[in-house]
Design an enzyme around this catalytic site. Structure first.
Site, PDB file in Angstrom:
ATOM      1  N   ASP A  87       0.820  -1.210   0.000  1.00  0.00           N
ATOM      2  CA  ASP A  87       0.000   0.000   0.000  1.00  0.00           C
ATOM      3  C   ASP A  87       0.849   1.253   0.000  1.00  0.00           C
ATOM      4  O   ASP A  87       2.032   1.235   0.351  1.00  0.00           O
ATOM      5  CB  ASP A  87      -0.939   0.013   1.200  1.00  0.00           C
ATOM      6  CG  ASP A  87      -0.199   0.122   2.531  1.00  0.00           C
ATOM      7  OD1 ASP A  87       0.802  -0.605   2.711  1.00  0.00           O
ATOM      8  OD2 ASP A  87      -0.617   0.927   3.393  1.00  0.00           O
ATOM      9  N   GLU A 182       0.220  -1.317   5.569  1.00  0.00           N
ATOM     10  CA  GLU A 182       1.291  -0.909   6.484  1.00  0.00           C
ATOM     11  C   GLU A 182       1.212   0.572   6.798  1.00  0.00           C
ATOM     12  O   GLU A 182       1.491   0.996   7.924  1.00  0.00           O
ATOM     13  CB  GLU A 182       2.648  -1.263   5.872  1.00  0.00           C
ATOM     14  CG  GLU A 182       3.841  -1.026   6.802  1.00  0.00           C
ATOM     15  CD  GLU A 182       4.477   0.358   6.668  1.00  0.00           C
ATOM     16  OE1 GLU A 182       5.406   0.649   7.424  1.00  0.00           O
ATOM     17  OE2 GLU A 182       4.022   1.155   5.809  1.00  0.00           O
TER      18      GLU A 182
END
Length: 440
Positions: A87, A182
């Site tokens: 991400d 994350e």
């Protein structure tokens, strides 16, 4: 000992493929992954890992990608894992990324073609001085580049490809883990540690070449929910207690000359308001709390509680609720019990021809503390930012020399050859976190 034959590195091509896939995470979403589009990159990574011979590569329903490079030695050695996240930050859009490559950078400003007002200047980013002669990748200025942590993904995939192409490098089983979310503090919340099957893991998500980061912030999130008293603005005198104004008073009462991101450095933590939503009758103020110790977190949270209580005394007909949620803890708390994890990594960095430097992360990373998995971040691969330097020629030398060093018979070579290759194959070397401001 003969050097390896020339190797056709694909790390740049992979990186450029990955950054154009929108994988922005969403802290407001309760799902895992927080955005379904992260799985688009996950599916591509599974395909690429299978193509290079990691036949068990798969993505689970939560968007985690797992794969194994089987051992090619009979020695009983620990299983290690390399991890990166898919991400990108929720703070700026990850859609319609248009990377540009500045070839053979010779100094000076770097213009970003998508937004002429945005320029990366050496005066603002002194690390550019270290990139003379390198190729640099930036966004066009309208979006994040997504180097954090798609460079880590590209490096790990190409490193696994290198090891598959050179079976003479003996190694134990090497696990690959790519995680969602994350950037919003949930990177390993639903990682299946039993399925992963690793003893120790290394996150390729650091700052500059040769740095190993074995300590992170400990992190909490604080949410303050305010219920005010609404009234018609024409008849509000003595009656209205505006929830937005209450929230603003709380923010204004926070420390200004210390305990903020913009006034701290080193091992100093902070209180940081990150979002305010609401209206006249209710508002929600979100903050993050950071410190290197749990005690430091508790002290800052106690300060925040006192500030809130003091502000609320001026609004007797309103109410307020503060909730604190644990996000992650300093990985050093666990790593101190397993010193060889870091010591072997330092030795591997030296074997790759680099000078290791230990550092602390003023932030977090994918950290798994449960079970038997301890993670150490860094190796200088990735940092938040808009620019990356391509050092492919130098990396080829390091791969050749580092791999030869691995074949010397040192006891740890079956344990850590993959680590050396991942360090050595770094072709994306990041200038630093600051650059994100110049390319959103």
């Amino acid at each position: 000992m003969p050097a390896f034959p020339p190797f056709d590195y694909t790390v740049l091509d992979r990186f450029l493929r990955y950054v154009v896939i929108d994988t922005q995470s969403d802290p407001a979403s309760p799902t895992t992954p927080s955005t379904e589009k992260q799985k688009n990159l996950g599916r591509l990574l599974v395909t690429e890992l299978r193509e290079i011979g990691l036949s068990d590569a798969a993505m689970d329903d939560n968007g985690y990608v797992y794969a194994t490079l089987p051992a090619n030695t009979d020695k009983a050695v620990p299983v290690i894992c390399f991890c990166s996240h898919m991400d990108t930050s929720p703070d700026f859009t990850g859609a319609d990324v248009k990377p540009q490559i500045v070839r053979n950078y010779q100094g000076g400003d770097i213009a970003l073609p998508g937004d002429k007002a945005r320029v990366i200047r050496p005066a603002d980013h002194p690390a550019l001085v270290n990139q003379i002669g390198n190729d640099i990748v930036t966004s066009d200025g309208r979006t994040l580049l997504g180097a954090d942590d798609k460079a880590g993904l590209a490096e790990i995939v190409d490193a696994m490809r290198f090891l598959k192409a050179h079976p003479q490098i003996r190694h134990g089983a090497i696990k690959v883990l790519f995680t969602p979310d994350e950037e919003i503090g949930r990177g390993v919340d639903k990682a299946d540690l039993k399925r992963l099957g690793a003893d120790f893991a290394y996150t390729m998500d650091g700052s500059t070449a040769g740095i190993i980061e074995d300590e992170t912030f400990s992190a909490d999130a604080a949410t303050i929910t305010i219920t005010g008293l609404a009234a018609h603005p024409g008849f509000a005198r003595g009656r209205m207690e505006n929830a937005i104004r209450i929230a603003a008073r709380i923010v204004d009462a926070l420390p200004k000359d210390t305990c903020t991101p913009e006034t701290t450095e080193g091992r100093d933590g902070f209180l940081h308001p990150v979002a305010l939503q609401g209206g006249l009758d209710s508002a929600v103020l979100s903050l993050i709390v950071r410190d290197f110790t749990v005690q430091g977190l508790k002290e800052k949270e106690a300060l925040l509680e006192r500030i809130v209580a003091e502000v609320m005394t001026d609004f007797p007909r309103s109410s307020c609720r503060m909730e604190v949620k644990e996000q992650y803890r300093n990985m050093k708390e666990v790593l101190d019990h397993h010193p060889r994890v870091v010591e072997n990594a330092l030795e591997a960095i030296r074997g790759a021809g680099l000078t290791p430097v230990r550092a602390s992360i003023r932030g977090g990373t994918d950290v798994m503390m449960s079970g038997k998995v301890a993670m150490v971040a860094g190796f200088g691969d990735v940092g938040k930012g808009s620019a990356a330097s391509l050092r492919q020629a130098g990396c080829r030398v390091m791969v050749s020399e580092g791999a030869q060093n691995m074949l010397t018979g040192a006891w740890w070579t079956s344990f850590y050859p993959g680590l050396m290759i991942v360090i050595a194959v770094m072709a994306l070397h990041f200038i630093g976190d600051d650059l994100g401001g110049d390319a959103k």
